[in-house]
Design a protein around this motif. Sequence first.
Motif, PDB file in Angstrom:
ATOM      1  N   ILE A  43      -6.567   1.017   0.337  1.00  0.00           N
ATOM      2  CA  ILE A  43      -5.610   1.884  -0.351  1.00  0.00           C
ATOM      3  C   ILE A  43      -5.092   1.202  -1.624  1.00  0.00           C
ATOM      4  O   ILE A  43      -4.987   1.829  -2.685  1.00  0.00           O
ATOM      5  N   ILE A  44      -4.794  -0.082  -1.522  1.00  0.00           N
ATOM      6  CA  ILE A  44      -4.314  -0.827  -2.689  1.00  0.00           C
ATOM      7  C   ILE A  44      -5.384  -0.854  -3.783  1.00  0.00           C
ATOM      8  O   ILE A  44      -5.097  -0.573  -4.951  1.00  0.00           O
TER       9      ILE A  44
ATOM     10  N   ALA B 215      -7.945   1.165  -4.205  1.00  0.00           N
ATOM     11  CA  ALA B 215      -8.208   2.514  -4.717  1.00  0.00           C
ATOM     12  C   ALA B 215      -7.119   2.946  -5.714  1.00  0.00           C
ATOM     13  O   ALA B 215      -7.420   3.629  -6.693  1.00  0.00           O
ATOM     14  N   ASN B 216      -5.884   2.556  -5.462  1.00  0.00           N
ATOM     15  CA  ASN B 216      -4.798   2.950  -6.370  1.00  0.00           C
ATOM     16  C   ASN B 216      -4.749   2.094  -7.633  1.00  0.00           C
ATOM     17  O   ASN B 216      -4.207   2.525  -8.648  1.00  0.00           O
TER      18      ASN B 216
ATOM     19  N   LYS C 181      -1.083  12.392  -0.207  1.00  0.00           N
ATOM     20  CA  LYS C 181      -0.267  11.181  -0.315  1.00  0.00           C
ATOM     21  C   LYS C 181       0.444  10.896   1.006  1.00  0.00           C
ATOM     22  O   LYS C 181       0.423   9.775   1.506  1.00  0.00           O
TER      23      LYS C 181
ATOM     24  N   LEU D 120       2.382   1.725  -3.526  1.00  0.00           N
ATOM     25  CA  LEU D 120       1.401   2.241  -4.485  1.00  0.00           C
ATOM     26  C   LEU D 120       1.054   3.698  -4.203  1.00  0.00           C
ATOM     27  O   LEU D 120       0.817   4.479  -5.129  1.00  0.00           O
ATOM     28  N   LEU D 121       1.022   4.075  -2.929  1.00  0.00           N
ATOM     29  CA  LEU D 121       0.768   5.482  -2.588  1.00  0.00           C
ATOM     30  C   LEU D 121       1.883   6.378  -3.102  1.00  0.00           C
ATOM     31  O   LEU D 121       1.625   7.449  -3.660  1.00  0.00           O
TER      32      LEU D 121
ATOM     33  N   SER E 196       1.667   6.921  -6.797  1.00  0.00           N
ATOM     34  CA  SER E 196       0.433   7.516  -7.313  1.00  0.00           C
ATOM     35  C   SER E 196       0.624   8.990  -7.688  1.00  0.00           C
ATOM     36  O   SER E 196       1.630   9.610  -7.341  1.00  0.00           O
ATOM     37  N   ASN E 197      -0.359   9.522  -8.373  1.00  0.00           N
ATOM     38  CA  ASN E 197      -0.325  10.926  -8.811  1.00  0.00           C
ATOM     39  C   ASN E 197      -1.126  11.836  -7.892  1.00  0.00           C
ATOM     40  O   ASN E 197      -1.594  12.882  -8.326  1.00  0.00           O
ATOM     41  N   LEU E 198      -1.270  11.455  -6.661  1.00  0.00           N
ATOM     42  CA  LEU E 198      -2.003  12.284  -5.700  1.00  0.00           C
ATOM     43  C   LEU E 198      -1.186  13.519  -5.334  1.00  0.00           C
ATOM     44  O   LEU E 198       0.038  13.561  -5.514  1.00  0.00           O
TER      45      LEU E 198
ATOM     46  N   ALA F  71       0.839  -1.208   0.000  1.00  0.00           N
ATOM     47  CA  ALA F  71       0.000   0.000   0.000  1.00  0.00           C
ATOM     48  C   ALA F  71       0.870   1.252   0.000  1.00  0.00           C
ATOM     49  O   ALA F  71       0.582   2.228  -0.717  1.00  0.00           O
TER      50      ALA F  71
END
Length: 115
Positions: free
Chosen positions: A109-110, A112-113, A68, A57-58, A61-63, A54
């Motif tokens: 979280i996993i 969602a990403n 993030k 991947l966070l 991510s493009n957050l 998780a």
Amino acid sequence: MKNSTSLPLSYSEKQQKTNGLAQLYINLLNEFKNKQTGYATIAIIAQSCIGSAAAMLLLMSNLHDLSKMTLLFFVTILCMGYNAAVLAQLKSKTTFNILLVSLLFSCSIIIANLL
């Protein structure tokens, strides 16, 4: 009840239908209590691996950076919280609940990403 088309359920049938998830929780908790040492050890490995996936991947991510890092903070705290609960030898129910929260949050979280 005269014009009702549904069959009346007895109390035990109603209780059994509504408590399916609760019964699963109770069964898992009792199993965890009976063999806590082994399950806690396996769960530390499993939830650490899921938590690290998780976190990876966070970070990929493009957050926005603030969101993030906030989510990464919660993943880390929940994983560390379970490890601390096992080391502190807290009650079985408390340890099991922290494990469930940690796993559910990391898995969400996993998912969602990945979507």
